[in-house]
Design an enzyme around this catalytic site. Structure first.
Site, mmCIF file in Angstrom:
data_model
loop_
_atom_site.group_PDB
_atom_site.id
_atom_site.type_symbol
_atom_site.label_atom_id
_atom_site.label_comp_id
_atom_site.label_asym_id
_atom_site.label_seq_id
_atom_site.Cartn_x
_atom_site.Cartn_y
_atom_site.Cartn_z
ATOM 1 N N ARG A 196 30.688 37.638 62.793
ATOM 2 C CA ARG A 196 31.892 38.326 62.322
ATOM 3 C C ARG A 196 33.043 37.335 62.433
ATOM 4 O O ARG A 196 33.066 36.499 63.357
ATOM 5 C CB ARG A 196 32.188 39.560 63.195
ATOM 6 N N HIS B 76 30.129 37.032 52.525
ATOM 7 C CA HIS B 76 29.359 37.956 53.383
ATOM 8 C C HIS B 76 28.008 38.287 52.743
ATOM 9 O O HIS B 76 27.675 39.456 52.511
ATOM 10 C CB HIS B 76 30.165 39.236 53.652
HETATM 11 P P1 NAP Z 1 21.425 42.100 68.480
HETATM 12 O O1 NAP Z 1 19.968 42.263 68.276
HETATM 13 O O2 NAP Z 1 22.202 43.160 69.152
HETATM 14 O O3 NAP Z 1 21.621 40.700 69.232
HETATM 15 C C1 NAP Z 1 22.871 40.262 69.676
HETATM 16 C C2 NAP Z 1 22.708 39.005 70.509
HETATM 17 O O4 NAP Z 1 23.994 38.590 70.963
HETATM 18 C C3 NAP Z 1 21.849 39.249 71.759
HETATM 19 O O5 NAP Z 1 21.073 38.127 72.048
HETATM 20 C C4 NAP Z 1 22.910 39.462 72.845
HETATM 21 O O6 NAP Z 1 22.466 39.136 74.147
HETATM 22 C C5 NAP Z 1 23.963 38.473 72.381
HETATM 23 N N1 NAP Z 1 25.268 38.821 72.964
HETATM 24 C C6 NAP Z 1 26.021 39.911 72.741
HETATM 25 N N2 NAP Z 1 27.129 39.893 73.494
HETATM 26 C C7 NAP Z 1 27.046 38.772 74.229
HETATM 27 C C8 NAP Z 1 27.882 38.198 75.213
HETATM 28 N N3 NAP Z 1 29.023 38.772 75.594
HETATM 29 N N4 NAP Z 1 27.488 37.039 75.782
HETATM 30 C C9 NAP Z 1 26.327 36.457 75.421
HETATM 31 N N5 NAP Z 1 25.487 36.944 74.478
HETATM 32 C C10 NAP Z 1 25.853 38.089 73.892
HETATM 33 O O7 NAP Z 1 22.160 41.864 67.066
HETATM 34 P P2 NAP Z 1 21.521 41.236 65.744
HETATM 35 O O8 NAP Z 1 20.754 42.262 65.008
HETATM 36 O O9 NAP Z 1 20.852 39.954 66.073
HETATM 37 O O10 NAP Z 1 22.869 40.956 64.888
HETATM 38 C C11 NAP Z 1 23.888 40.098 65.356
HETATM 39 C C12 NAP Z 1 25.130 40.240 64.486
HETATM 40 O O11 NAP Z 1 24.916 39.644 63.211
HETATM 41 C C13 NAP Z 1 25.520 41.677 64.131
HETATM 42 O O12 NAP Z 1 26.186 42.311 65.180
HETATM 43 C C14 NAP Z 1 26.419 41.464 62.926
HETATM 44 O O13 NAP Z 1 27.746 41.289 63.355
HETATM 45 C C15 NAP Z 1 25.895 40.158 62.323
HETATM 46 N N6 NAP Z 1 25.291 40.367 60.986
HETATM 47 C C16 NAP Z 1 25.796 39.681 59.934
HETATM 48 C C17 NAP Z 1 25.250 39.830 58.678
HETATM 49 C C18 NAP Z 1 25.769 39.040 57.507
HETATM 50 O O14 NAP Z 1 25.348 39.264 56.371
HETATM 51 N N7 NAP Z 1 26.652 38.090 57.733
HETATM 52 C C19 NAP Z 1 24.162 40.702 58.496
HETATM 53 C C20 NAP Z 1 23.682 41.406 59.591
HETATM 54 C C21 NAP Z 1 24.249 41.234 60.841
HETATM 55 P P3 NAP Z 1 21.315 40.008 74.853
HETATM 56 O O15 NAP Z 1 20.070 39.755 74.020
HETATM 57 O O16 NAP Z 1 21.201 39.414 76.192
HETATM 58 O O17 NAP Z 1 21.759 41.438 74.799
#
Ligand code: NAP
Length: 309
Positions: free
Chosen positions: A224, A272
């Site tokens: 983001r 995006h």
């Molecule tokens: P997820 O499965 O919830 O994984 C998030 C990761 O970030 C986890 O490894 C988490 O750690 C880590 N994290 C969160 N807060 C943290 C912190 N304070 N310190 C250290 N690590 C932290 O999410 P996801 O499905 O992979 O998606 C990630 C993000 O990608 C979404 O939230 C969205 O914003 C973005 N996204 C973008 C697009 C696009 O088209 N650009 C599409 C889809 C998603 P833990 O594993 O230890 O909990």
């Protein structure tokens, strides 16, 4: 009991996909409902909705987002104490992993430099750096980050990852917590952001984070816009601390036409698109979740509203 679909943008393709996957349900766009009809809705399916649309749905028991990033929904769900379910779709993870590999290649193979050279009719080979000597750090090792790690490893890159809790991914050097964020990115040629936007990750990449990166490294932001402190990024690019930034996400989207990111020579702007949700696979997953709920009132895994993701 019925279902309403809410989105800021008109989304007829979403309605078609969801109706095809859930033929037994009454599923209507929130704007089409009278107030009394809106009051009978028990589940909201949303794709980046306007909060005012959700405010009309006074009897919903839970919200299912067809997006993975839910930072705008978290405050609303918390306020109404509503379970919030995000999309968990292996197809989304595959698409994101493909994007991470594609834009990693873009940087590793110097495609931006060759495109600029062509415009200036400059014939100039540049040094080639093999994947096994190219380190990529994934900031975020969740569903998308871990799928990207597997894809990068398969392509021969050195992979490091950073997360909040400990991960054990064969072949990936895993780092945990803010105190070692700097160490996890210090040797990276490319840093890829894949963390959710939460109060902890807002502005995570700032002047001191950029200073912890290797001089001349590049950044890919697929998370983001607000995970990056914008002015610090401009400073890092202008000073050469960062060589290039591939930006798919912005604090304001669409990116305004006069935003300096568009014309910065060291920035690639994407609208995006790194991992669009696949409507067909997502609608199937949403339908399975809703059928299970109708059968036994069991909710799918939902977002931790305190943690914010
Ligand atoms: P997820 O499965 O919830 O994984 C998030 C990761 O970030 C986890 O490894 C988490 O750690 C880590 N994290 C969160 N807060 C943290 C912190 N304070 N310190 C250290 N690590 C932290 O999410 P996801 O499905 O992979 O998606 C990630 C993000 O990608 C979404 O939230 C969205 O914003 C973005 N996204 C973008 C697009 C696009 O088209 N650009 C599409 C889809 C998603 P833990 O594993 O230890 O909990």
């Amino acid at each position: 009991m019925s279902i309403a679909f809410a989105s800021r943008q008109p989304a007829p393709a979403w309605l078609d996909a969801l109706r095809a996957a859930l033929p037994e349900e009454s599923l209507r766009e929130v704007g089409e409902l009278s107030d009394s009809e809106a009051a009978t809705v028990d589940i909201a399916i949303v794709a980046d909705p306007d909060p005012a649309q959700l405010a009309r749905l006074t009897s919903i028991k839970w919200i299912h987002s067809v997006w993975a990033g839910v930072e705008r929904l978290v405050p609303l769900a918390r306020e109404r104490a509503l379970p919030l379910v995000r999309l968990h779709d292996p197809e989304l993870a595959r698409t994101m992993a493909e994007a991470v590999l594609a834009w990693t290649y873009y940087l590793q193979r110097d495609m931006r430099a060759y495109a600029a050279n062509q415009r200036a009719a400059v014939w100039q080979p540049r040094p080639y750096r093999v994947p096994s000597e190219t380190t990529v750090t994934l900031v975020g090792l969740g569903e998308l980050g871990s799928a990207a790690a597997a894809r990068l490893l398969d392509a021969g890159f050195r992979v490091r990852g950073w997360s909040r809790t400990q991960k054990h991914i064969p072949g990936v050097e895993c780092y945990v917590g803010l105190s070692v964020l700097g160490t996890s990115i210090a040797k990276a040629d490319i840093v890829v952001l894949l963390v959710p936007l939460t109060p902890e990750t807002k502005g995570l990449f700032n002047t001191s984070t950029f200073a912890a990166m290797k001089r001349g490294a590049s950044l890919i932001n697929f998370a983001r816009g607000a995970v990056i402190a914008r002015d610090a990024l401009f400073d890092a690019l202008n000073s050469g601390q960062l060589q290039h930034a591939v930006l798919d996400v912005f604090e304001q989207e669409p990116l305004p036409a006069d935003d300096p990111f568009w014309r910065h020579p060291a920035v690639t702007v994407l609208p995006h698109i790194s991992a669009p949700t696949n409507r067909r696979t997502a609608a199937k997953i949403v339908a399975e979740n809703i059928r299970r709920y109708r059968a036994d009132a069991g909710l799918p895994e939902f977002v931790d509203l305190e943690r914010g993701y």
